[in-house]
Design an enzyme around this catalytic site. Sequence first.
Site, PDB file in Angstrom:
ATOM      1  N   GLN A  25      -2.277 -22.611  23.466  1.00 58.95           N
ATOM      2  CA  GLN A  25      -3.132 -22.609  22.272  1.00 58.95           C
ATOM      3  C   GLN A  25      -2.414 -22.068  21.037  1.00 58.95           C
ATOM      4  O   GLN A  25      -2.541 -22.611  19.939  1.00 58.95           O
ATOM      5  CB  GLN A  25      -4.440 -21.867  22.517  1.00 58.95           C
ATOM      6  CG  GLN A  25      -4.311 -20.454  23.014  1.00 58.95           C
ATOM      7  CD  GLN A  25      -5.656 -19.739  23.123  1.00 58.95           C
ATOM      8  OE1 GLN A  25      -6.655 -20.181  22.575  1.00 58.95           O
ATOM      9  NE2 GLN A  25      -5.678 -18.623  23.847  1.00 58.95           N
ATOM     10  N   ASP A  48      11.330 -24.475  31.434  1.00 58.87           N
ATOM     11  CA  ASP A  48      10.690 -23.385  32.180  1.00 58.87           C
ATOM     12  C   ASP A  48      11.463 -22.124  31.806  1.00 58.87           C
ATOM     13  O   ASP A  48      12.611 -21.950  32.231  1.00 58.87           O
ATOM     14  CB  ASP A  48      10.774 -23.679  33.688  1.00 58.87           C
ATOM     15  CG  ASP A  48      10.195 -22.542  34.520  1.00 58.87           C
ATOM     16  OD1 ASP A  48       9.992 -21.426  33.983  1.00 58.87           O
ATOM     17  OD2 ASP A  48       9.958 -22.757  35.718  1.00 58.87           O
ATOM     18  N   ALA A  70       4.250 -17.876  28.154  1.00 57.42           N
ATOM     19  CA  ALA A  70       3.925 -16.647  28.880  1.00 57.42           C
ATOM     20  C   ALA A  70       3.052 -16.961  30.077  1.00 57.42           C
ATOM     21  O   ALA A  70       2.342 -17.970  30.102  1.00 57.42           O
ATOM     22  CB  ALA A  70       3.179 -15.676  27.952  1.00 57.42           C
ATOM     23  N   THR A  72      -0.150 -16.058  31.330  1.00 58.54           N
ATOM     24  CA  THR A  72      -1.324 -15.444  30.692  1.00 58.54           C
ATOM     25  C   THR A  72      -2.511 -15.302  31.653  1.00 58.54           C
ATOM     26  O   THR A  72      -3.599 -14.932  31.220  1.00 58.54           O
ATOM     27  CB  THR A  72      -1.752 -16.256  29.448  1.00 58.54           C
ATOM     28  OG1 THR A  72      -1.937 -17.616  29.835  1.00 58.54           O
ATOM     29  CG2 THR A  72      -0.717 -16.175  28.346  1.00 58.54           C
ATOM     30  N   THR A 107       0.649  -8.157  23.617  1.00 58.70           N
ATOM     31  CA  THR A 107      -0.800  -8.086  23.840  1.00 58.70           C
ATOM     32  C   THR A 107      -1.382  -6.684  23.685  1.00 58.70           C
ATOM     33  O   THR A 107      -0.687  -5.679  23.906  1.00 58.70           O
ATOM     34  CB  THR A 107      -1.092  -8.598  25.272  1.00 58.70           C
ATOM     35  OG1 THR A 107      -2.458  -8.347  25.599  1.00 58.70           O
ATOM     36  CG2 THR A 107      -0.241  -7.888  26.310  1.00 58.70           C
ATOM     37  N   ASP A 108      -2.675  -6.644  23.387  1.00 62.26           N
ATOM     38  CA  ASP A 108      -3.426  -5.383  23.369  1.00 62.26           C
ATOM     39  C   ASP A 108      -3.516  -4.773  24.772  1.00 62.26           C
ATOM     40  O   ASP A 108      -3.811  -3.594  24.918  1.00 62.26           O
ATOM     41  CB  ASP A 108      -4.841  -5.620  22.806  1.00 62.26           C
ATOM     42  CG  ASP A 108      -5.588  -6.750  23.500  1.00 62.26           C
ATOM     43  OD1 ASP A 108      -4.925  -7.715  23.949  1.00 62.26           O
ATOM     44  OD2 ASP A 108      -6.830  -6.689  23.597  1.00 62.26           O
ATOM     45  N   TYR A 131      -0.232  -7.695  34.381  1.00 62.77           N
ATOM     46  CA  TYR A 131       0.034  -8.516  33.190  1.00 62.77           C
ATOM     47  C   TYR A 131       0.511  -7.628  32.038  1.00 62.77           C
ATOM     48  O   TYR A 131       1.536  -7.909  31.405  1.00 62.77           O
ATOM     49  CB  TYR A 131      -1.238  -9.271  32.797  1.00 62.77           C
ATOM     50  CG  TYR A 131      -1.184  -9.931  31.436  1.00 62.77           C
ATOM     51  CD1 TYR A 131      -0.431 -11.089  31.223  1.00 62.77           C
ATOM     52  CD2 TYR A 131      -1.892  -9.404  30.349  1.00 62.77           C
ATOM     53  CE1 TYR A 131      -0.387 -11.692  29.971  1.00 62.77           C
ATOM     54  CE2 TYR A 131      -1.853 -10.008  29.099  1.00 62.77           C
ATOM     55  CZ  TYR A 131      -1.100 -11.151  28.910  1.00 62.77           C
ATOM     56  OH  TYR A 131      -1.057 -11.745  27.665  1.00 62.77           O
ATOM     57  N   LYS A 135       4.155  -7.669  30.084  1.00 57.77           N
ATOM     58  CA  LYS A 135       4.264  -7.934  28.650  1.00 57.77           C
ATOM     59  C   LYS A 135       4.981  -6.775  27.948  1.00 57.77           C
ATOM     60  O   LYS A 135       5.758  -6.992  27.019  1.00 57.77           O
ATOM     61  CB  LYS A 135       2.880  -8.154  28.025  1.00 57.77           C
ATOM     62  CG  LYS A 135       2.169  -9.419  28.475  1.00 57.77           C
ATOM     63  CD  LYS A 135       2.908 -10.698  28.115  1.00 57.77           C
ATOM     64  CE  LYS A 135       2.914 -10.978  26.624  1.00 57.77           C
ATOM     65  NZ  LYS A 135       3.558 -12.291  26.308  1.00 57.77           N
ATOM     66  N   TRP A 153      -7.170 -11.103  22.200  1.00 60.12           N
ATOM     67  CA  TRP A 153      -8.347 -11.960  22.430  1.00 60.12           C
ATOM     68  C   TRP A 153      -8.217 -13.305  21.699  1.00 60.12           C
ATOM     69  O   TRP A 153      -9.078 -13.670  20.889  1.00 60.12           O
ATOM     70  CB  TRP A 153      -9.617 -11.240  21.971  1.00 60.12           C
ATOM     71  CG  TRP A 153      -9.985 -10.000  22.726  1.00 60.12           C
ATOM     72  CD1 TRP A 153      -9.180  -9.157  23.421  1.00 60.12           C
ATOM     73  CD2 TRP A 153     -11.313  -9.438  22.825  1.00 60.12           C
ATOM     74  NE1 TRP A 153      -9.904  -8.119  23.945  1.00 60.12           N
ATOM     75  CE2 TRP A 153     -11.216  -8.260  23.592  1.00 60.12           C
ATOM     76  CE3 TRP A 153     -12.567  -9.802  22.334  1.00 60.12           C
ATOM     77  CZ2 TRP A 153     -12.314  -7.457  23.903  1.00 60.12           C
ATOM     78  CZ3 TRP A 153     -13.655  -8.995  22.623  1.00 60.12           C
ATOM     79  CH2 TRP A 153     -13.528  -7.846  23.406  1.00 60.12           C
TER      80      TRP A 153
HETATM   81  N1  NAP Z   1      -4.672 -15.500  25.221  1.00 58.55           N
HETATM   82  C1  NAP Z   1      -4.888 -14.276  24.777  1.00 58.55           C
HETATM   83  O1  NAP Z   1      -6.021 -13.810  24.677  1.00 58.55           O
HETATM   84  C2  NAP Z   1      -3.731 -13.430  24.336  1.00 58.55           C
HETATM   85  C3  NAP Z   1      -3.975 -12.136  23.840  1.00 58.55           C
HETATM   86  C4  NAP Z   1      -2.909 -11.351  23.418  1.00 58.55           C
HETATM   87  C5  NAP Z   1      -1.628 -11.857  23.493  1.00 58.55           C
HETATM   88  N2  NAP Z   1      -1.402 -13.091  23.987  1.00 58.55           N
HETATM   89  C6  NAP Z   1      -0.007 -13.574  24.050  1.00 58.55           C
HETATM   90  O2  NAP Z   1       0.111 -14.615  23.091  1.00 58.55           O
HETATM   91  C7  NAP Z   1       1.058 -15.582  23.559  1.00 58.55           C
HETATM   92  C8  NAP Z   1       0.428 -16.963  23.522  1.00 58.55           C
HETATM   93  O3  NAP Z   1      -0.687 -16.973  24.377  1.00 58.55           O
HETATM   94  P1  NAP Z   1      -1.658 -18.215  24.484  1.00 58.55           P
HETATM   95  O4  NAP Z   1      -3.032 -17.697  24.409  1.00 58.55           O
HETATM   96  O5  NAP Z   1      -1.221 -19.310  23.568  1.00 58.55           O
HETATM   97  O6  NAP Z   1      -1.403 -18.639  25.988  1.00 58.55           O
HETATM   98  P2  NAP Z   1      -1.597 -20.042  26.709  1.00 58.55           P
HETATM   99  O7  NAP Z   1      -2.550 -20.909  25.960  1.00 58.55           O
HETATM  100  O8  NAP Z   1      -1.835 -19.733  28.139  1.00 58.55           O
HETATM  101  O9  NAP Z   1      -0.168 -20.691  26.509  1.00 58.55           O
HETATM  102  C9  NAP Z   1       0.965 -20.212  27.185  1.00 58.55           C
HETATM  103  C10 NAP Z   1       1.845 -21.402  27.421  1.00 58.55           C
HETATM  104  O10 NAP Z   1       2.993 -20.943  28.142  1.00 58.55           O
HETATM  105  C11 NAP Z   1       3.281 -21.908  29.119  1.00 58.55           C
HETATM  106  N3  NAP Z   1       4.045 -21.369  30.207  1.00 58.55           N
HETATM  107  C12 NAP Z   1       3.619 -20.645  31.274  1.00 58.55           C
HETATM  108  N4  NAP Z   1       4.658 -20.371  32.074  1.00 58.55           N
HETATM  109  C13 NAP Z   1       5.738 -20.949  31.497  1.00 58.55           C
HETATM  110  C14 NAP Z   1       7.100 -21.027  31.865  1.00 58.55           C
HETATM  111  N5  NAP Z   1       7.566 -20.475  32.979  1.00 58.55           N
HETATM  112  N6  NAP Z   1       7.940 -21.700  31.045  1.00 58.55           N
HETATM  113  C15 NAP Z   1       7.492 -22.281  29.919  1.00 58.55           C
HETATM  114  N7  NAP Z   1       6.221 -22.250  29.528  1.00 58.55           N
HETATM  115  C16 NAP Z   1       5.353 -21.586  30.321  1.00 58.55           C
HETATM  116  C17 NAP Z   1       1.945 -22.410  29.579  1.00 58.55           C
HETATM  117  O11 NAP Z   1       2.109 -23.666  30.208  1.00 58.55           O
HETATM  118  P3  NAP Z   1       1.086 -24.141  31.357  1.00 58.55           P
HETATM  119  O12 NAP Z   1      -0.206 -24.349  30.651  1.00 58.55           O
HETATM  120  O13 NAP Z   1       1.718 -25.374  31.860  1.00 58.55           O
HETATM  121  O14 NAP Z   1       1.035 -23.023  32.341  1.00 58.55           O
HETATM  122  C18 NAP Z   1       1.185 -22.499  28.271  1.00 58.55           C
HETATM  123  O15 NAP Z   1       1.352 -23.744  27.656  1.00 58.55           O
HETATM  124  C19 NAP Z   1       1.478 -15.106  24.940  1.00 58.55           C
HETATM  125  O16 NAP Z   1       2.655 -14.346  24.792  1.00 58.55           O
HETATM  126  C20 NAP Z   1       0.353 -14.193  25.379  1.00 58.55           C
HETATM  127  O17 NAP Z   1       0.791 -13.227  26.310  1.00 58.55           O
HETATM  128  C21 NAP Z   1      -2.426 -13.891  24.401  1.00 58.55           C
END
Ligand code: NAP
Length: 282
Positions: A25, A48, A70, A72, A107-108, A131, A135, A153
Amino acid sequence: MELGNTDPVRAGRRRRVLITGAGGQLGHALRQAFSDDDVTALTRSDWDVALPPSDTVSRGEFDLVLHTAAWTDVDGAEADPQGAAAVNVAGTAHAASLKAPLVAYSTDYVFDGRKRSPYVESDGPNPASAYGRTKLHGEAAAGHQAWVVRTSWLFGSTGNNFLRTMLRLGAERDEVAVVDDQRGSPTYVGHLAEATRELVDIDLPRGLWHVAADGDCTWADFAEAIFDEAGLGTRVRRISAAELERPAPRPAYSVLRSERENAPRLPHWREGLRACLAEMGR
Ligand SMILES: NC(=O)c1ccc[n+]([C@@H]2O[C@H](COP(=O)([O-])OP(=O)(O)OC[C@H]3O[C@@H](n4cnc5c(N)ncnc54)[C@H](OP(=O)(O)O)[C@@H]3O)[C@@H](O)[C@H]2O)c1
């Protein structure tokens, strides 16, 4: 901006930007926010990140790497912490190995949630979940020369997120049970992507930055706002996190604010919600 290789402006070319995890996202939102640049958007099937970059990626000579890839799945990380670390720690080290200016997202959930006022960059982390631990180690793997952006979030118009889940459940049910004893700042990925541009375009100092929506709420408040803004009559039954019995503990309080000068300021989460619903055509 200090650049990894040749300054693209002086060289008369567009900035070369690599986005990892481009299928996610935030990756989706960054592709839009950086669309004036020469963007290479790599999904998991392209790279990957648990594996070192291929020669093709290494030869890319990027001016900027936006590392969103990541693990997630917060609950899944409890069962497979090593799998999560391979992506969140080694993967970030691999992104840093490209030797280009790097933005790494964190992340928080690096905080234990015992505070009752916003967490700032100088607060000590103490993650309660696997997790969160991966991180936090990932932040170190990004290195001192990276911008490490802690956010919270996240929601957007694509992928798996709370907003999309609530819209689906709200269309199916009269009432949804939602956790009311965790407080944070729901952050629209479109606003975070714009703030990322600000960070790198102004060339703010490297290091830790807390970047999350203004305002805060519980998940139950957020669900009510979603139903309200989307015109759904669904009721929210407020429950405790303990009732859900999820494998990973989450912080009870994880509002993030920046104490740093010139930190990007994001709109209120409710404005983010409205912007996201508009993007979804609702
Ligand atoms: N989501 C939250 O609420 C949140 C909150 C705080 C911080 N964050 C951080 O913000 C960042 C973006 O999060 P997001 O919400 O956009 O997460 P997301 O929608 O889950 O996107 C993460 C992407 O990483 C890909 N991925 C997973 N394993 C991988 C690998 N080994 N190699 C390459 N790509 C891989 C996933 O692919 P697949 O879909 O194919 O698995 C997915 O497309 C992350 O660092 C997360 O930790 C997220």
